[in-house]
Each structure stands twice: as C-alpha cells, then as structure tokens.
Scaffold this motif. Structure first.
Motif, PDB file in Angstrom:
ATOM      1  N   THR A  17      40.461  41.025  40.537  1.00 45.33           N
ATOM      2  CA  THR A  17      39.110  40.894  40.761  1.00 45.33           C
ATOM      3  C   THR A  17      38.541  41.179  41.969  1.00 45.33           C
ATOM      4  O   THR A  17      39.367  41.116  42.868  1.00 45.33           O
ATOM      5  CB  THR A  17      38.734  39.202  40.414  1.00 45.33           C
ATOM      6  OG1 THR A  17      39.145  38.555  41.462  1.00 45.33           O
ATOM      7  CG2 THR A  17      39.294  38.979  38.852  1.00 45.33           C
ATOM      8  N   TYR A  18      37.083  41.251  42.288  1.00 47.98           N
ATOM      9  CA  TYR A  18      36.628  41.495  43.552  1.00 47.98           C
ATOM     10  C   TYR A  18      36.919  40.488  44.520  1.00 47.98           C
ATOM     11  O   TYR A  18      37.204  40.577  45.536  1.00 47.98           O
ATOM     12  CB  TYR A  18      35.131  41.873  43.270  1.00 47.98           C
ATOM     13  CG  TYR A  18      34.523  42.184  44.575  1.00 47.98           C
ATOM     14  CD1 TYR A  18      34.930  43.270  45.351  1.00 47.98           C
ATOM     15  CD2 TYR A  18      33.455  41.225  45.236  1.00 47.98           C
ATOM     16  CE1 TYR A  18      34.192  43.532  46.391  1.00 47.98           C
ATOM     17  CE2 TYR A  18      33.187  41.437  46.396  1.00 47.98           C
ATOM     18  CZ  TYR A  18      33.306  42.601  47.042  1.00 47.98           C
ATOM     19  OH  TYR A  18      32.708  43.088  48.110  1.00 47.98           O
ATOM     20  N   ASP A  19      37.052  39.018  43.773  1.00 50.63           N
ATOM     21  CA  ASP A  19      37.083  38.010  44.681  1.00 50.63           C
ATOM     22  C   ASP A  19      38.454  38.257  45.434  1.00 50.63           C
ATOM     23  O   ASP A  19      38.671  37.526  46.392  1.00 50.63           O
ATOM     24  CB  ASP A  19      36.994  36.679  43.984  1.00 50.63           C
ATOM     25  CG  ASP A  19      35.529  36.423  43.645  1.00 50.63           C
ATOM     26  OD1 ASP A  19      34.511  36.866  44.347  1.00 50.63           O
ATOM     27  OD2 ASP A  19      35.124  35.606  42.744  1.00 50.63           O
ATOM     28  N   GLU A  20      39.593  38.550  44.377  1.00 52.97           N
ATOM     29  CA  GLU A  20      40.776  38.678  45.013  1.00 52.97           C
ATOM     30  C   GLU A  20      40.924  39.759  46.044  1.00 52.97           C
ATOM     31  O   GLU A  20      41.522  39.435  47.193  1.00 52.97           O
ATOM     32  CB  GLU A  20      41.928  39.122  43.965  1.00 52.97           C
ATOM     33  CG  GLU A  20      41.830  37.844  42.893  1.00 52.97           C
ATOM     34  CD  GLU A  20      42.799  38.335  41.682  1.00 52.97           C
ATOM     35  OE1 GLU A  20      43.676  37.739  41.319  1.00 52.97           O
ATOM     36  OE2 GLU A  20      42.533  39.242  40.879  1.00 52.97           O
ATOM     37  N   VAL A  22      38.547  40.420  47.975  1.00 52.39           N
ATOM     38  CA  VAL A  22      37.883  39.752  49.478  1.00 52.39           C
ATOM     39  C   VAL A  22      38.890  39.061  50.133  1.00 52.39           C
ATOM     40  O   VAL A  22      38.600  38.944  51.429  1.00 52.39           O
ATOM     41  CB  VAL A  22      36.532  38.810  48.871  1.00 52.39           C
ATOM     42  CG1 VAL A  22      35.841  38.221  50.231  1.00 52.39           C
ATOM     43  CG2 VAL A  22      35.382  40.147  48.333  1.00 52.39           C
ATOM     44  N   GLU A  23      39.553  38.268  49.314  1.00 50.23           N
ATOM     45  CA  GLU A  23      40.660  37.294  49.877  1.00 50.23           C
ATOM     46  C   GLU A  23      41.558  38.158  50.730  1.00 50.23           C
ATOM     47  O   GLU A  23      41.990  37.527  51.858  1.00 50.23           O
ATOM     48  CB  GLU A  23      41.023  36.573  48.864  1.00 50.23           C
ATOM     49  CG  GLU A  23      42.298  35.161  49.592  1.00 50.23           C
ATOM     50  CD  GLU A  23      42.827  34.651  48.640  1.00 50.23           C
ATOM     51  OE1 GLU A  23      43.551  33.758  48.953  1.00 50.23           O
ATOM     52  OE2 GLU A  23      42.407  34.622  47.177  1.00 50.23           O
ATOM     53  N   PHE A  24      42.057  39.196  50.053  1.00 54.34           N
ATOM     54  CA  PHE A  24      42.982  40.124  50.588  1.00 54.34           C
ATOM     55  C   PHE A  24      42.393  40.638  52.107  1.00 54.34           C
ATOM     56  O   PHE A  24      42.922  40.627  53.277  1.00 54.34           O
ATOM     57  CB  PHE A  24      43.424  41.006  49.819  1.00 54.34           C
ATOM     58  CG  PHE A  24      44.338  42.229  50.557  1.00 54.34           C
ATOM     59  CD1 PHE A  24      45.626  41.913  50.909  1.00 54.34           C
ATOM     60  CD2 PHE A  24      43.599  43.347  50.804  1.00 54.34           C
ATOM     61  CE1 PHE A  24      46.109  42.861  51.416  1.00 54.34           C
ATOM     62  CE2 PHE A  24      44.362  44.405  51.384  1.00 54.34           C
ATOM     63  CZ  PHE A  24      45.724  44.352  52.083  1.00 54.34           C
ATOM     64  N   HIS A  25      41.185  41.057  52.151  1.00 52.29           N
ATOM     65  CA  HIS A  25      40.410  41.836  52.990  1.00 52.29           C
ATOM     66  C   HIS A  25      39.744  41.055  54.208  1.00 52.29           C
ATOM     67  O   HIS A  25      39.808  41.229  55.252  1.00 52.29           O
ATOM     68  CB  HIS A  25      39.420  42.772  52.453  1.00 52.29           C
ATOM     69  CG  HIS A  25      38.595  43.597  53.561  1.00 52.29           C
ATOM     70  ND1 HIS A  25      39.010  44.498  54.228  1.00 52.29           N
ATOM     71  CD2 HIS A  25      37.219  43.561  53.910  1.00 52.29           C
ATOM     72  CE1 HIS A  25      38.370  45.013  55.193  1.00 52.29           C
ATOM     73  NE2 HIS A  25      37.105  44.394  55.066  1.00 52.29           N
ATOM     74  N   GLY A  26      39.467  39.934  53.747  1.00 49.00           N
ATOM     75  CA  GLY A  26      38.930  38.892  54.978  1.00 49.00           C
ATOM     76  C   GLY A  26      37.260  38.457  54.897  1.00 49.00           C
ATOM     77  O   GLY A  26      36.947  37.646  55.013  1.00 49.00           O
ATOM     78  N   HIS A  27      36.592  39.675  54.065  1.00 46.60           N
ATOM     79  CA  HIS A  27      35.101  39.244  54.000  1.00 46.60           C
ATOM     80  C   HIS A  27      34.721  40.505  52.933  1.00 46.60           C
ATOM     81  O   HIS A  27      35.421  41.238  52.532  1.00 46.60           O
ATOM     82  CB  HIS A  27      34.421  39.755  55.097  1.00 46.60           C
ATOM     83  CG  HIS A  27      34.389  41.179  55.685  1.00 46.60           C
ATOM     84  ND1 HIS A  27      35.336  41.447  56.582  1.00 46.60           N
ATOM     85  CD2 HIS A  27      33.570  42.073  55.398  1.00 46.60           C
ATOM     86  CE1 HIS A  27      35.267  42.867  56.707  1.00 46.60           C
ATOM     87  NE2 HIS A  27      34.114  43.156  55.948  1.00 46.60           N
ATOM     88  N   SER A  28      33.502  40.040  52.493  1.00 45.97           N
ATOM     89  CA  SER A  28      32.915  40.911  51.590  1.00 45.97           C
ATOM     90  C   SER A  28      32.029  41.939  52.261  1.00 45.97           C
ATOM     91  O   SER A  28      31.152  41.548  52.932  1.00 45.97           O
ATOM     92  CB  SER A  28      32.119  40.072  50.414  1.00 45.97           C
ATOM     93  OG  SER A  28      31.546  40.978  49.488  1.00 45.97           O
ATOM     94  N   ASP A  68      40.933  49.024  52.039  1.00 41.86           N
ATOM     95  CA  ASP A  68      41.722  47.805  51.877  1.00 41.86           C
ATOM     96  C   ASP A  68      41.700  47.344  50.264  1.00 41.86           C
ATOM     97  O   ASP A  68      42.694  47.099  49.490  1.00 41.86           O
ATOM     98  CB  ASP A  68      41.276  46.719  52.544  1.00 41.86           C
ATOM     99  CG  ASP A  68      42.221  46.783  53.849  1.00 41.86           C
ATOM    100  OD1 ASP A  68      42.822  47.602  54.176  1.00 41.86           O
ATOM    101  OD2 ASP A  68      41.686  45.535  54.661  1.00 41.86           O
TER     102      ASP A  68
END
Length: 210
Positions: A17-20, A22-28, A68
């Motif tokens: 998911t996009y939320d996953e 974002v968690e990997f990258h650090g921000h949206s 990322d």
C-alpha cells in the motif's frame, strides 16, 4: 530481546500500500506518490511479481523520492545490483524483465496535479523563511497533490511505452582484499595501484591529493 518480525509476503498480484511505502521512505510527497504509481503500472505492464534476485531491473533517470517507492514495490535495489540510477533529473524509469526480455519505459506527466500555490511557497518553506501558517498551508497543498496523483486515471499521469533495450549487465561479484595502505577490506575490482600496491579509492585519492 525482541527479534524482528518476519516480513509478510504479498499474495500474487498484490502490491504494497502507499502507507507502507510512506513508512519505508519517511514522509509522503508528490514524488513518492508518482513513484508508487510508476512502479505498480510497470509491474502490471510486464506481468511480473517482486523478484527475489535480479529478474527485474530498473533504470531510473532521477535520484529523487520516487526511487524509494520503486525500490520498495519492485524489489529493485542498489544492494542487489538491479537498480541503476542515471541522474538526468527526469522522472522517467525503464523496467526490464530478464525472463521475457521485455522492457517498458514509464514517464510521469504531472502538470497540474500539484497546486500552483505550492510552487510559490516552496522557496520560503525550504529556505526556512516561511511562517508557521505558510508551512501548514504548504503541507495542506502537498496532501491535496498526493491525493490527486494517487486517485488519477493511469493514462492521465503516466506515459507507458514498450521499448527494446540491451539487457543490463548483471551485478559483478568481487573478492574482498585488504587495502595495502589502510588495511581495510575492499572489493578487488574497486582498488587502484599506487607505488606498486593495491589500495582503496579513499587512500588513493588522499595520496594523490585528488
């Protein structure tokens, strides 16, 4: 002692998911959202799943945030040697499947998706001169842009083209040897000769004042 939890494998045809991401990258941000759309579209176009090794290769023409998302979703990473970055400053990505010998190039077309007001605020925000109100407004606009990118029809934000490319070289496996200057281990193919010795690049550059 807490042991890390095993990563849950996705079912066939299922993407993170996009939320996953974002968690990997650090921000949206818009760049991450566009990379998310690029990665999913490319894997669907090639009919591939996340590889365990170098079955899929990504050639990115930028080193920005979207990379990322592509690493997380496609499994193409610098460590495996199947992520190649040519930083041309273009949000364009080529994906090559070794099994089918097929490749697809995906270019983002985001004109109009990020609010124009953001462009005026960006210099102030990133220079540290923005007020708290301006920072909040910038984040609000960025959120709107991300939502628009994630919700847009694929054909509105991506140009997808099947291309013929030469198969990328596979990752080279080097033997580690001790640098004859500092003693630290270094890949033999990454050494330089200095006064008849095999030395690592930092030692070579230091000795030659480069």
């Amino acid at each position: 002692m807490c042991l890390p939890q095993p990563i849950q494998e996705k079912k066939s045809g299922e993407f993170p998911t996009y939320d996953e991401v974002v968690e990997f990258h650090g921000h949206s941000c818009g760049g991450l959202a566009s990379g998310f759309r690029v990665a999913v579209a490319a894997m669907k176009a090639l009919g591939v799943e996340r590889p365990k090794d170098e079955e899929l290769v990504t050639i990115a023409e930028t080193n920005a945030c979207g990379v990322d998302a592509i690493q997380f979703i496609t499994g193409c990473t610098a460590g495996k040697g199947n992520l190649i970055i040519h930083d041309y400053g273009k949000h364009a990505f080529t994906f090559y499947c070794r099994k089918s010998n097929k490749a697809v190039r995906v270019v983002t077309c985001l004109d109009g998706f990020m609010p124009e007001e953001m462009h005026a605020l960006r210099p102030k925000v990133f220079s540290g001169q923005a007020t708290e109100e301006e920072k909040a407004r910038y984040q609000e606009l960025a959120h709107q842009g991300v939502h628009a990118i994630l919700a847009a029809p694929e054909e509105k934000i991506l140009k997808i083209t099947y291309v013929d490319i030469k198969p990328p070289q596979k990752a080279i496996m080097y033997q580690s040897i001790p640098c004859e200057c500092c003693g630290e281990m270094v890949a033999d193919g990454k050494t330089r000769e200095l006064d008849g010795k095999r030395v690592c690049m930092p030692c070579y550059l230091s000795a030659t004042n480069q």
